[in-house]
Design a protein around this motif. Sequence first.
Motif, short mmCIF file in Angstrom:
data_model
loop_
_atom_site.label_atom_id
_atom_site.label_comp_id
_atom_site.label_asym_id
_atom_site.label_seq_id
_atom_site.Cartn_x
_atom_site.Cartn_y
_atom_site.Cartn_z
N ILE A 155 60.31 21.51 56.06
CA ILE A 155 58.97 22.00 56.36
C ILE A 155 58.08 20.77 56.61
CG2 ILE A 155 57.08 23.48 55.61
CD1 ILE A 155 59.77 24.91 55.72
N VAL A 156 57.40 20.74 57.74
CA VAL A 156 56.57 19.59 58.10
C VAL A 156 55.16 20.04 58.40
CG1 VAL A 156 58.57 18.33 59.02
CG2 VAL A 156 57.17 19.70 60.56
N ASP A 157 54.23 19.07 58.27
CA ASP A 157 52.85 19.36 58.64
C ASP A 157 52.65 19.09 60.12
OD1 ASP A 157 52.74 16.60 58.90
OD2 ASP A 157 51.63 16.28 57.03
N ALA A 158 51.39 19.18 60.57
CA ALA A 158 51.10 19.02 61.99
C ALA A 158 51.45 17.62 62.49
CB ALA A 158 49.62 19.31 62.25
N ALA A 159 51.47 16.63 61.58
CA ALA A 159 51.81 15.27 61.97
C ALA A 159 53.31 14.99 61.90
CB ALA A 159 51.05 14.27 61.09
N GLY A 160 54.11 16.00 61.52
CA GLY A 160 55.55 15.83 61.44
C GLY A 160 56.04 15.25 60.13
N ARG A 161 55.17 15.13 59.12
CA ARG A 161 55.58 14.63 57.82
C ARG A 161 56.13 15.78 56.98
NH1 ARG A 161 50.65 11.71 58.36
NH2 ARG A 161 49.62 13.41 57.25
N GLU A 162 57.24 15.52 56.29
CA GLU A 162 57.86 16.56 55.47
C GLU A 162 56.99 16.88 54.27
OE1 GLU A 162 62.26 17.75 53.74
OE2 GLU A 162 61.90 15.76 54.59
N LEU A 163 56.85 18.17 54.00
CA LEU A 163 56.01 18.62 52.90
C LEU A 163 56.84 18.85 51.65
CD1 LEU A 163 53.84 21.20 54.90
CD2 LEU A 163 53.16 18.90 54.16
N SER A 164 56.16 18.93 50.54
CA SER A 164 56.82 19.19 49.26
C SER A 164 57.11 20.69 49.13
CB SER A 164 55.93 18.73 48.11
OG SER A 164 55.70 17.35 48.17
N GLU A 165 57.82 21.03 48.06
CA GLU A 165 58.11 22.43 47.81
C GLU A 165 56.82 23.23 47.69
OE1 GLU A 165 60.82 23.79 44.97
OE2 GLU A 165 62.49 23.23 46.26
N ARG A 166 56.89 24.45 48.22
CA ARG A 166 55.82 25.44 48.14
C ARG A 166 54.61 25.10 49.00
NH1 ARG A 166 56.03 29.68 45.12
NH2 ARG A 166 57.84 29.98 43.76
N GLU A 167 54.72 24.11 49.87
CA GLU A 167 53.66 23.83 50.82
C GLU A 167 54.02 24.45 52.17
OE1 GLU A 167 51.21 19.92 50.17
OE2 GLU A 167 53.33 19.40 50.17
N GLU A 168 53.12 25.26 52.71
CA GLU A 168 53.39 25.92 53.98
C GLU A 168 53.27 24.93 55.14
OE1 GLU A 168 51.91 29.90 56.38
OE2 GLU A 168 50.43 28.40 55.73
#
Length: 949
Positions: free
Chosen positions: A507-520
């Motif tokens: 799961i990544v944010d708009a910048a392509g960085r991987e997010l932690s658990e439970r982050e949309e």
Amino acid sequence: MVTVNPNPDTKHNLHTEISSRLLAIVHELSLELQPGRGELRITLDTDLDRELGFDSLSRVELLLRIERRLSVRLPEQIFSTAETPRDLLRAVLSANSAGPEVTVIPNIAPVTMGSKVPVAGALPLQAKTLPEVLDWYARTQPDRPHVQMYSNGAIPPAVITYADLQQGAQRVAAGLIDQGLLPGEPVSLMLPTSRDYLESFFGILLAGGIPVPIYPPLRASQLQDHLQRHAKLLSNAQATILITVKQALTVARLLKSHVPTLKAIVTPEMLSSSTGLFVPVPVQPDDIALLQYTSGSTGQPKGVTLTHAQLLANIRIMGKAIQATPDDVFVSWLPLYHDMGLIGAWLGSLYIGMLAVLMPPTAFLIRPWRWLQTIHNHRGTLSPAPNFAYEMCLAKIPPNEMEGLDLSCWRAALNGAEPISPQTLTRFGQHFAQYGFDTRAIMPVYGLAEAAVGLAFPPLERGALIDRVDREAFEQSGYAKPANPDDPNALQVVACGRPLPDYEIRIVDAAGRELSEREEGRIQFCGPSTTSGYYRNPQATELLFDGDWLNTGDLGYMAGGDVFLTSRVKDVIIRAGRNLYPYELEEAVGNLPEVRKGCVAVFGSTDPDTAMEKLVVVAETRDTDTRVLQDIRQRITALASDLLGAAPNDILLTPPQGVLKTSSGKIRRAACRELYEQNLLGKPARSVSQQMARLWLGALRPQLQRLRRSTRDVAYAGYVHAMFGALFPVAIVCLLLPSLESRWTAVRRCIHLLLRLVRVPLLIEGETNLSETDGYVVISNHASYIDGLMVIAALPSPAAFVAKAELQQNRFAHWFLQRLNASFVERFDAKQGIADAQRVSERAQESIPLMYFPEGTFTRSPGLLAFRMGAFITAAQANLPVIPITLRGTRSILRDDSHFPRRGTVAVIIGQPIKPTGNDWHAALELRNQARHEVLRHLGEPDLMPDSS
């Protein structure tokens, strides 16, 4: 005693008997190593390492058993050179031919793995293309029923054997070659679910062509418009031949004028009656086996390219995930032009060798009870459907149609291909339990054509897992905070399974960085069946990929190893199992004289009452006369029915500026959907500017929250790197201290200081378990680069790490571990690995404990991998207890292949000592199983032991 002699028949019989006994030994050991993996299908060409997970010490045990039970002496080099049981068989036969006798049991039965088919021929494991799969079954089991086909109301169903399918496909292939088809040319397939479809699909492959399935029209009257809509698709595919029903022949000339590459429009009957001869066309694993189009009516059609190798990889992995065997019965009404019906149902059944009971989609849509009745009649064990189908069974089947229904045979009820409703899962399980349905059979799954079909499956017999999330926190920050048990407004999200083996989801944010658990965030994946892109569409292909990762177009979060889907980025509307795209309908509605051109929005919205997705059309008009507005609605309904084959559920006609757009004039479908679901579209009491302001203000806070979170994460990562850099020289000095005890204590204090500075709480539980025994072996799960540091921080006295030999190539890592008294073990050279293991075993007699990470490696995805045997054999031989340590939280802080640390808490749970019951292989195996169970019990992550459920 049987002595080898020159007689050919005797040699053949001996070869068969020895190979059967050899496979039995491999099977036995594999089950001991991985008892939860389910059905095993081991052949002479099964890979000992990749498929069975035999490490060096497991190989030692395997070869000892072979020598003992077959009374042979094998050459030493076979320990490191054997890759498959066939290599071992050659060595055994070579040893026999040299003179030693071997005791065998005459007429021993072939090894079977829970199937009626011999294990050596249970599956076409060596097949590299789909034609090879069909050919394997047509040769080995020609008269075995492959499909029972319900079509044209036929009862009983027609039976199609493997030989029938191959012979029919060869006739079609001969006809295609006679039509001038060249290898690599696409052939479009527009047929209903039928025997003709199956034979035509394989006929295209046998002739070297590429099948391009497109869905047939619902009615014959729609045929001309339907083909015209598909002209863009056929042009993009550069299809040379269209195989369809005979009614389409009347529009051939019209279609040819729109598709320059199209040479012929033919029927299966025309092809089968050709006088041409079938000449096999070579097909390679990397040849395109299928073009799966995601739309036939958009301005830019997108055909997913899938090779034979990719399709077979996905089919094999899905088969293992659901433990499919030839004894299963797969019941499906899913359309064969859809990836779930074509690949998951039919081609999956073909590869596994299980009976496929196929029925046309209309049979279900008209009478949903026929699906359940077919499962009952054929004792179906596997059957998938989109969410709407389960909902239809609840809403559309009268009680009298379910009298005597028995669904106890249905062991995997897969639910996928569209948004899954938690209410549907719950109600379906409760309602049909009275008819023998086991709620544990419910399997919400996730997949997409770009992955062939399957991407994430839940464990077997787990049933539905529904996450209750704090709605306000999720909508404001995108963090799926677990809701309080008594929260009546909690958001319910369905777990759609864990990544299939060999696949990864992030799961990544708009910048392509991987997010932690439970982050949309945005869902991306990679795996062995990832498409190379869209056929002849480089612009769409470029947007599809983020490096090696593929953008699914979906939003969601990960928790406990499962993926939870929350929304879609793409504009596709999924209605009754069909993918509908808004663009052409928007254009057609905009061309109506009374509608403002370019001011139409078409989108999907989930109906809260039925859990199905509605098709909504919003159009701007200046007319206010009631009769005119009614006429506009009727014409929009007619347009939607003609273009999409589906009438809108709701049509809203608004004054000018009622349809939201971007500054550049693009339709904001998601924003329109949000206003529609808030019942704000089409309300004259509130101006459009007020609506937009309300929408903008409502969206501003979550956007600011996300921006704040992203900025905070970047700042925190930079701070962690700065603190690590500041303490790094101090750690170097600590490692220069004279005694091991002083070095360990100093480094441990540095780690505790670093954790305090970066605000990572370290929670240690069970420290007293370390003081209950003098000597021991420590094992721990492995999830992150920081695991070694956490173990040092948790252990008050020194332990000697047993590390992989590759770390010696890194000068600092080698020096760091060496100063902490580590030992290095070779993993890939079997002979050296055994020598290293022996050296480590001798160290176990010393007073300092040994510390192992028995998984050997770690991945970005949550889950406990299989344990290697080294630590446990050492403990058993030295009569030392094993102390299991469970690390929680390290993976979320720093994942594999990432240098972007995140906030989190680390928990170190030190278990009670587990004492060995002996010093042999079985005692070590028992130690391993107990220790692994203890780690898994505290870990809260899925079990990733190969083929475990």
